[in-house]
Write an enzyme that holds these catalytic residues in place. Structure first.
Site, PDB file in Angstrom:
ATOM      1  N   LYS A  86      35.811  51.486  29.633  1.00  0.00           N
ATOM      2  CA  LYS A  86      36.376  52.826  29.487  1.00  0.00           C
ATOM      3  C   LYS A  86      37.092  53.018  28.158  1.00  0.00           C
ATOM      4  O   LYS A  86      37.441  52.059  27.462  1.00  0.00           O
ATOM      5  CB  LYS A  86      37.285  53.148  30.671  1.00  0.00           C
ATOM      6  CG  LYS A  86      36.485  53.326  31.960  1.00  0.00           C
ATOM      7  CD  LYS A  86      37.309  53.835  33.118  1.00  0.00           C
ATOM      8  CE  LYS A  86      36.410  54.109  34.322  1.00  0.00           C
ATOM      9  NZ  LYS A  86      37.170  54.564  35.500  1.00  0.00           N
ATOM     10  N   ARG A  99      35.314  47.239  40.025  1.00  0.00           N
ATOM     11  CA  ARG A  99      34.079  48.017  39.838  1.00  0.00           C
ATOM     12  C   ARG A  99      33.646  47.816  38.390  1.00  0.00           C
ATOM     13  O   ARG A  99      34.338  48.256  37.462  1.00  0.00           O
ATOM     14  CB  ARG A  99      34.322  49.490  40.144  1.00  0.00           C
ATOM     15  CG  ARG A  99      33.071  50.356  40.100  1.00  0.00           C
ATOM     16  CD  ARG A  99      33.387  51.786  40.512  1.00  0.00           C
ATOM     17  NE  ARG A  99      32.202  52.619  40.544  1.00  0.00           N
ATOM     18  CZ  ARG A  99      31.718  53.276  39.492  1.00  0.00           C
ATOM     19  NH1 ARG A  99      32.337  53.186  38.320  1.00  0.00           N
ATOM     20  NH2 ARG A  99      30.635  54.009  39.603  1.00  0.00           N
TER      21      ARG A  99
END
Length: 380
Positions: A326, A360
């Site tokens: 991210k 995740r």
């Protein structure tokens, strides 16, 4: 004589048992070695002065603002510094005290009950769309199945499949288009009984898509809206599915437009409290909480949530963190999406250290290896 300094981040009980300490002593000594830092906000100054004295009397301490002893202001923020043993004593002692200390005592007891998991599961990401922020996670039909099999071979415990990008400013997709994107993959999972080899999660908040996934052997619903839709609650309850409740401020289209919180830890905690109550009222029994890294959060918000993840353990639900590749990593060290594997692993190992039960990730093999090395160090 040999003198060796040991890491404070060890399984002390194992060392004490090896040393030959009796069983009762193992528990007492281990509780003295475990320390807590507890930030208490808006405590009545009378309660702060009582707690300060009680803390000192058991060998703990309470950091308070200048002027607290003369009650310069009515309410203060403070930090309690105590070992597990000291906190156990204070949790009982404050039950009989005024100024909100009885309520504090109950919260201290809840904190003492929390335990970090020793079992962490890796959730591999499959995106059946063309616009997810990391192109290495985008797969269609046959390629998706091959990638699933590879992830299983690499050690994934869960496969999370979605058909809609939730990156900032992602376009809105119709339910029909979303189902069309994932349908072949879901049907193949059912036909080949892949659900017998690994758990499957559907990354969706649309009832029609989720229902199809449930019919194909999926057992987890990963809902970025945090079960906002009552119908999703009903589906989870009807199928006995595990629900992942994620926190997001706004929508993918608006979430990164100047996100603000009064107190990010408390705001996210309150959101979880309310959504867990809602889910349980519909009969949802298995719940995982995802703090929503990057979903309506600044860099500081994201770092705070990962660093203080233990705050959410009192909700008594498994925690999930998904920081894989991210943009927060780019904000710390300039890097393209393809260059963020190392940063992803660093964030995820910190999340595990602070209580996360699920990660995740896009890179299953690398995370499985990193987690094994991390566990070996913890057990050393």
């Amino acid at each position: 004589m040999i003198v060796e300094r040991l890491s404070s981040d060890i399984e002390l009980k194992s060392y004490l048992k090896e040393l030959g300490v009796d069983s009762g002593g193992v528990e007492i000594l281990a509780s003295k070695a475990q320390h807590y830092l507890i930030y208490i906000k808006n405590l009545h100054v009378g309660g702060a002065n009582i707690l300060k004295q009680d803390a000192l009397s058991v060998g703990a301490d309470l950091a308070v603002p200048r002027g607290t002893v003369i009650a310069a202001v009515e309410y203060v923020d403070c930090i309690l510094i105590a070992s597990k043993r000291q906190l156990q004593i204070l949790a009982k002692k404050e039950l009989s005290q005024p100024f909100g200390l009885k309520e504090l005592a109950k919260k201290l007891s809840d904190i003492l009950k929390t335990k970090k998991t020793h079992h962490v599961e890796i959730m591999g990401v499959i995106n059946a769309n063309d616009d997810s922020f990391f192109d290495g996670s985008r797969f269609k039909d046959k390629d998706a199945i091959e990638k699933i099999l590879q992830m299983v071979n690499d050690g994934a415990d869960v496969i999370d499949i979605g058909g809609v990008s939730s990156r900032p400013n992602a376009p809105v997709v119709s339910v029909e288009d979303e189902l069309e994107r994932v349908k072949h993959i879901l049907d193949t999972v059912r036909q080949q009984k892949l659900y017998e080899t690994v758990k499957f999660s559907i990354d969706s908040y649309e009832p029609k898509v989720i229902n199809h996934a449930m019919a194909c052997g999926f057992e987890i619903v990963n809902d970025i809206t945090g079960l906002q839709n009552d119908e999703v609650c009903k589906i989870c309850a009807e199928h006995g599915a595990t629900a992942i409740i994620m926190h997001m401020q706004g929508t993918p289209q608006t979430m990164q437009a100047n996100p603000r919180y009064d107190d990010v830890l408390d705001d996210v905690y309150t959101f979880f409290e309310n959504r867990v109550l809602k889910a349980e009222s519909f009969g949802v029994k298995d719940i995982i909480l995802d703090v929503g890294i990057g979903f309506g959060k600044t860099l500081d918000d994201n770092l705070t949530l990962i660093k203080h993840l233990e705050h959410f353990l009192t909700l008594d639900k498994p925690l999930l963190v998904g920081a894989s590749r991210k943009s927060m990593i780019d904000k710390i060290h300039s890097s393209s999406v393809d260059e963020r594997l190392a940063g992803s692993i660093a964030l995820h190992l910190e999340a595990v250290r602070n209580g996360s039960s699920y990660l995740r990730v896009h890179d299953v093999k690398e995370h499985v290896q990193a987690l094994k090395v991390y566990k070996a160090l913890k057990l050393c």
